[in-house]
Structure formats: structure tokens, C-alpha cells
Design a protein around this motif. Structure first.
Motif, PDB file in Angstrom:
ATOM      1  N   ALA A  14      -0.168  33.088   7.581  1.00  0.00           N
ATOM      2  CA  ALA A  14       0.659  32.020   8.162  1.00  0.00           C
ATOM      3  C   ALA A  14      -0.162  31.182   9.138  1.00  0.00           C
ATOM      4  CB  ALA A  14       1.864  32.634   8.862  1.00  0.00           C
ATOM      5  N   ARG A  15      -0.977  31.867   9.942  1.00  0.00           N
ATOM      6  CA  ARG A  15      -1.798  31.155  10.924  1.00  0.00           C
ATOM      7  C   ARG A  15      -2.795  30.223  10.211  1.00  0.00           C
ATOM      8  NH1 ARG A  15      -6.602  32.917  12.940  1.00  0.00           N
ATOM      9  NH2 ARG A  15      -6.270  35.111  12.438  1.00  0.00           N
ATOM     10  N   ILE A  71      -2.653  29.072   7.096  1.00  0.00           N
ATOM     11  CA  ILE A  71      -1.965  28.007   6.340  1.00  0.00           C
ATOM     12  C   ILE A  71      -1.622  26.870   7.302  1.00  0.00           C
ATOM     13  CG2 ILE A  71       0.219  27.449   5.156  1.00  0.00           C
ATOM     14  CD1 ILE A  71       0.031  30.305   3.878  1.00  0.00           C
ATOM     15  N   ALA A  72      -1.142  27.245   8.505  1.00  0.00           N
ATOM     16  CA  ALA A  72      -0.789  26.216   9.501  1.00  0.00           C
ATOM     17  C   ALA A  72      -2.044  25.484   9.982  1.00  0.00           C
ATOM     18  CB  ALA A  72      -0.072  26.872  10.674  1.00  0.00           C
ATOM     19  N   GLN A  73      -3.114  26.232  10.197  1.00  0.00           N
ATOM     20  CA  GLN A  73      -4.362  25.611  10.683  1.00  0.00           C
ATOM     21  C   GLN A  73      -4.900  24.606   9.651  1.00  0.00           C
ATOM     22  OE1 GLN A  73      -7.531  28.392  11.534  1.00  0.00           O
ATOM     23  NE2 GLN A  73      -8.792  26.833  12.545  1.00  0.00           N
ATOM     24  N   SER A 106      -3.172  23.026   7.281  1.00  0.00           N
ATOM     25  CA  SER A 106      -2.289  21.849   7.226  1.00  0.00           C
ATOM     26  C   SER A 106      -2.558  20.935   8.412  1.00  0.00           C
ATOM     27  CB  SER A 106      -0.818  22.243   7.292  1.00  0.00           C
ATOM     28  OG  SER A 106      -0.546  23.167   6.326  1.00  0.00           O
ATOM     29  N   LYS A 107      -2.793  21.540   9.562  1.00  0.00           N
ATOM     30  CA  LYS A 107      -3.003  20.731  10.760  1.00  0.00           C
ATOM     31  C   LYS A 107      -4.283  19.895  10.629  1.00  0.00           C
ATOM     32  CE  LYS A 107      -3.361  21.297  15.788  1.00  0.00           C
ATOM     33  NZ  LYS A 107      -3.139  19.893  16.076  1.00  0.00           N
ATOM     34  N   GLU A 121      -3.379  17.151   8.229  1.00  0.00           N
ATOM     35  CA  GLU A 121      -2.385  16.176   8.699  1.00  0.00           C
ATOM     36  C   GLU A 121      -2.794  15.440   9.965  1.00  0.00           C
ATOM     37  OE1 GLU A 121       0.985  18.716   8.567  1.00  0.00           O
ATOM     38  OE2 GLU A 121       0.738  18.798   6.383  1.00  0.00           O
TER      39      GLU A 121
END
Ligand code: NG6
Ligand code: CA
Length: 511
Positions: A494-495, A497-499, A501-502, A505
Motif C-alpha cells: 500500500a505504501r 503503490i501510494a508512493q 502514484s504520488k 501525479e
């Protein structure tokens, strides 16, 4: 202040600001970028069936990185990122460039070369370009080929304009095709120019090297290529002579520019297909022409380092050796690469290769040498070709504008092997162009994100295999990315995947 004095003051201020900034440190810089060279393709990276004494010497006199990367597993996006310091997935049109591609990097864009020009360097690119030439309508092959390298910071260019398997097979010196006879104009297109135009399909039995997929259009030097062209006969090169020409041009240019700090981007075409090394290298390895091209590349490196030694420049020159993407065996010609490979591991312990977001696609040889300055050894720090822009800017004291080189990190300390200096803490890897598949390397973890429904290149072959969107691997125990542990480590996944995407984006990753 009266108006005359005010104008004088403003003029002087403007002039002072226009002066190249004073360099903090200004060694010469030679970046040698190989083409399609994998992590395991050099003897200093574990190869046993091919010997690379000159590159090995560079490694033993400098730093051999075990986590050195290029940013993409194809050529155009890696080269775009190396020069601009921007991830290629942020920009449309950065996938593998076709023969008539316009310039992909717009004039005014800050690049490694323009940064170093600001620091007072003489700059040149010699070898493969593959970043397009000319305005929106593409290259004017018979006129001025601009914008091109000279509009983005290179004072001199001597190019293979696209790839050796894409038409046309001519050199471009500065803005012109070299030796072009105006009575025999060069035409380049993507359709057959005449019904009887010989191609790799119609004249297959005349070819000196047969194609396996694609590469069946116009024939030159007994080899059919991607795309069509006519004319420009006096300007055409022999594939066998490319390496000699890059070395000759580079030695001449270094000799002519040795008094000032210089930056040479030596952009080898080796070992890109069609692999046609010079006759004197043919048969020099048991790996067929793929291995012989590695031997030829090694010879080039030897000639460059010899030149630096002869001119007394080795202690004042930072040499960076790297590759533009991972390895591939059959990339469209029947050159025996698969049959003669034997136990050779082109990607070393990694899986995948060219076109892939597995480690083999972007984890590549990476060596820095600066005699007397970089301590000899090995480094596990994470560095990438995309970091050259910010690192060289830091070294030479050039301040980057906020909007320039937005994904390039200053990892100069790691590149120079300074005790305790850190490399990156993460790197986004991509395959080809925008909207591609991604990898995220962060510490021991590797996240794969597959946006297209299929992932290419399992075991170095062009095959399409459906995969899950996200996969997670622990590289410390599983460098080959065989064991997807996403279900065991949901928080890590999760960490990351978020990193990832960040980074995508946010539109930038440099602070
Ligand atoms: C592919 C070519 C391949 C190579 C690659 C670019 C076919 C079938 N394959 O489209 O041979 O030219 O493009 O390689 O045409 S790169 O190293 O310049 O990215
Ligand atoms: Ca390449």
C-alpha cells in the motif's frame, strides 16, 4: 541615480548575470552510454563468455555500482530522461522514435548539456541520437536539421540520427547530413516509394543478415531496415565502420577542446541491432555478433581512456559508463544471439530485459571513474542516468531553475564515492514512453505496476503475458522477481503503490 547611470547599472547587472557562473569544480566529463547492454554483459559484472578488459579497468580504477540504473527499458525515453532530468512518462511522444520524428526535446529545455554550457564547458554528442530532429514537420534531410542537439546545449554533434536499424544510414554533423550530394537528395518515408523498390520482403535472398521480425523494408549494406529511403548514396555509411567513426570523431574533438573543461556524450550504437561489428571484431567472442559487438564497445572505451591518458587528462576527467536499457537477444535479426548465447546471462541475476519493467530492463552497468578523486571500489548506492543533470549542476555550481530537471536528484556524493554519501531512496522505472508499465525500486522492495494488460519480455523474448496490475518483490532474497509477495506484505504494498502514484501525479519528484 540619473537615468544614464541607471541604464549603465542595469546593463552591467545584466552582463554579469549572463556570464557563465563560476564553477565550483569543473572536471571534464565523458559519459559513455552503451546501447542494449545488460547488467551481466561485462566481465566486471560477472560475464565469463565475453571479456571486456578496458571497461573492467575503468571499473577497477573507479566505482562499480550494483544499483546503477537507466530510467527506461527502451532507448528514447532513457535518453530523454538522461538529457532533461525529467521522467519520460510525463511527456507524450517519448516512446521509441520513428525515422522521421521531429525533435522531442524543445529548445529552451534545460539539459545536462545546457547546464554544463552555463558552467563554461565545451559540449558535444557523438554517436546515436534517437531523439528526433527538426521542427513539428520532422527532419528536413536535405536542409538544416534543426532544432537538434545544438539547440539544447551541445556545441557540436556527430550523429547516427535514429538507430542503426531505422533509416537512413547517414551521419549528421551539426545541422547537416554529412557528404550529401544535392544531386542525389535523400528521401525518407514510411511507405514504399515505388512498386519495384527492393525490400527485405522482395529481395530476402540477397540479404547478408536475415531479419526475424520487422526490419523488412529498405535494404542498405545487405541489411533490410525499419522504414524506407532513397537517395543520399554518397552520404551512406557502412555499419562495420560506425565504432571507428565515433572514436575518430571523439578523439579529434577531445584534442581540439582539451584546454577548456569539456563534456562529451559518447553514445555508442553497440550492441543495438543490426549487430554488424567491424570485420576485425567478427568472431572475437563465442557469443556471435552480439558478443563481438561487446568486444567492439570495449575497444571504444579503451581508445577513449587511452586518449585521456595520452593528453594527461585522466586525473581531471570524470568518466561515467552506463547503458540505455537492458539486454535483448533476438531484436529482429537472425544474428545467432540466441543460438550462441550458451550459459551467458545478459541481465546477470535479474529477470526481463529490454522492454521490461523487471530489473533486467533498467538495472545496468554503471561505473564512475575519476583518477585520483574517486576511490576505487564498489557501491550499492542507488543512482540513475536521470541524476546526471542535477549532480553535474551541483558539482559545477549551476543553480537549477525550479521547473528544470524535475526528476533529477543530486547524488554527486554517491557518484564520487564520498564516504557516507547516499544515492536515491527510490526510483521509478518505465518501459516505453507515456502510459507504460512502471516499476518502483525503494530499498529492498520492488513494486511492479502493469497498466497495459500484458507485460512484455519474459526470459528476454518478446512475448505477451497477462499479469496482475500490482506485484511486489523482495529483491534482497529474490533478485529475479519470481516470487510475488504482495499478499504477505499488504502495508508495504500500500505504501509503495501510494508512493508511485504520488511521483506520477505530483508531476515532479525533485524537491
Ligand atoms: C523496436 C524494434 C527493435 C528496436 C527497438 C528500439 C521491431 C520489430 N523492433 O520497435 O528492433 O529497434 O524498436 O530499440 O521493429 S531502442 O533500443 O532504440 O529503444
Ligand atoms: Ca537501446
Amino acid at each position: 541615480m540619473n537615468s544614464c547611470r541607471l541604464i549603465c547599472f542595469l546593463l552591467i547587472t545584466a552582463l554579469l548575470n549572463a556570464r557563465p557562473s563560476l564553477a565550483k569544480e569543473a572536471p571534464n566529463i565523458v559519459v559513455i552510454m552503451a546501447d542494449d547492454l545488460g547488467y551481466g554483459d561485462l566481465s566486471c559484472y560477472g560475464a565469463t563468455r565475453v571479456k571486456t578488459p578496458n571497461i573492467d579497468r575503468l571499473a577497477s580504477e573507479g566505482l562499480r555500482f550494483t544499483s546503477g540504473y537507466c530510467s527506461a527499458s527502451t532507448c528514447t525515453p532513457t535518453r530523454y530522461s538522461f538529457l532533461t532530468g525529467n521522467y519520460a512518462f510525463r511527456k507524450d511522444g517519448t516512446g521509441i522514435a520513428p525515422p522521421n520524428s521531429p525533435s522531442i526535446i524543445q529548445p529552451g529545455t534545460e539539459t545536462v548539456a545546457s547546464v554544463l554550457q552555463k558552467a563554461g564547458y565545451q559540449t558535444a554528442v557523438i554517436g546515436k541520437w534517437h531523439l528526433g530532429l527538426g521542427g513539428p514537420n520532422g527532419p528536413d534531410w536535405n536542409g538544416d536539421l534543426k532544432p537538434g542537439p545544438r539547440e539544447i546545449g551541445f556545441g557540436f554533434n556527430f550523429l547516427l540520427p535514429t538507430t542503426n536499424d531505422r533509416v537512413p544510414q547517414v551521419y549528421v554533423r551539426n545541422h547537416r547530413v554529412l557528404n550529401l550530394d544535392p544531386k542525389d537528395p535523400l528521401w525518407v518515408g514510411n511507405k514504399k516509394p515505388a512498386k519495384d523498390h527492393p525490400t527485405g520482403l522482395t529481395h530476402r535472398d540477397t540479404l547478408k543478415m536475415d531479419w526475424s521480425h520487422g526490419h523488412n523494408s529498405t535494404i542498405h549494406n545487405g541489411i533490410s531496415r525499419i522504414g524506407f529511403y532513397t537517395g543520399g548514396h554518397a552520404a551512406r555509411f557502412r555499419d562495420e565502420d560506425l565504432a571507428d567513426e565515433w572514436v575518430k570523431q571523439s578523439v579529434q574533438w577531445i584534442e581540439a577542446n582539451k584546454e577548456k573543461p569539456f563534456f562529451l556524450f559518447f553514445s555508442s550504437h553497440d550492441l543495438h541491432v543490426p549487430r554488424i561489428p567491424h570485420e576485425r571484431f567478427q568472431g572475437q567472442s563465442p557469443l556471435g555478433f552480439r558478443g563481438d559487438s561487446i568486444v567492439q564497445l570495449d575497444w571504444c572505451v579503451g581508445e577513449l581512456t587511452k586518449t585521456l591518458d595520452r593528453l594527461g587528462l585522466a586525473e581531471n576527467t570524470l568518466v561515467v559508463f552506463c547503458s540505455d536499457n537492458g539486454p535483448v537477444l533476438d531484436d529482429g535479426y537472425k544474428d545467432g544471439a540466441i543460438e550462441k548465447n550458451g550459459g551467458h546471462k545478459p541481465a546477470g541475476p535479474y529477470s526481463g530485459g529490454k522492454y521490461s519493467v523487471l530489473e533486467g530492463g533498467t538495472r545496468t552497468p554503471f561505473i564512475t571513474r575519476w583518477k585520483g578523486r574517486i576511490p576505487a571500489g564498489e557501491s550499492d548506492e542507488l543512482v540513475c542516468t536521470i541524476d546526471c543533470a542535477a549532480s553535474f549542476a551541483a558539482m559545477t555550481g549551476v543553480k537549477l531553475a525550479d521547473e528544470a530537471c524535475i526528476d533529477s536528484f543530486d547524488v554527486l556524493g554517491a557518484m564520487l564515492g564520498i564516504e557516507g554519501a547516499k544515492g536515491r531512496d527510490h526510483l521509478v522505472q518505465q518501459d516505453n514512453g507515456r502510459g507504460s508499465n512502471y516499476g518502483l525500486r525503494a530499498g529492498k522492495w520492488k513494486l511492479q505496476r502493469h497498466d497495459s494488460k500484458t507485460a512484455r519480455n519474459v526470459e528476454l523474448r518478446l512475448v505477451n503475458t497477462p499479469v496482475a496490475r500490482y506485484r511486489l518483490f523482495d529483491l534482497s532474497s529474490d533478485p529475479a522477481e519470481k516470487d510475488n509477495v504482495i499478499a504477505d506484505h499488504p502495508e508495504v504494498a500500500a505504501r509503495l503503490i501510494a508512493q508511485l502514484s504520488k511521483v506520477i501525479e505530483d508531476g515532479r519528484s525533485r524537491n
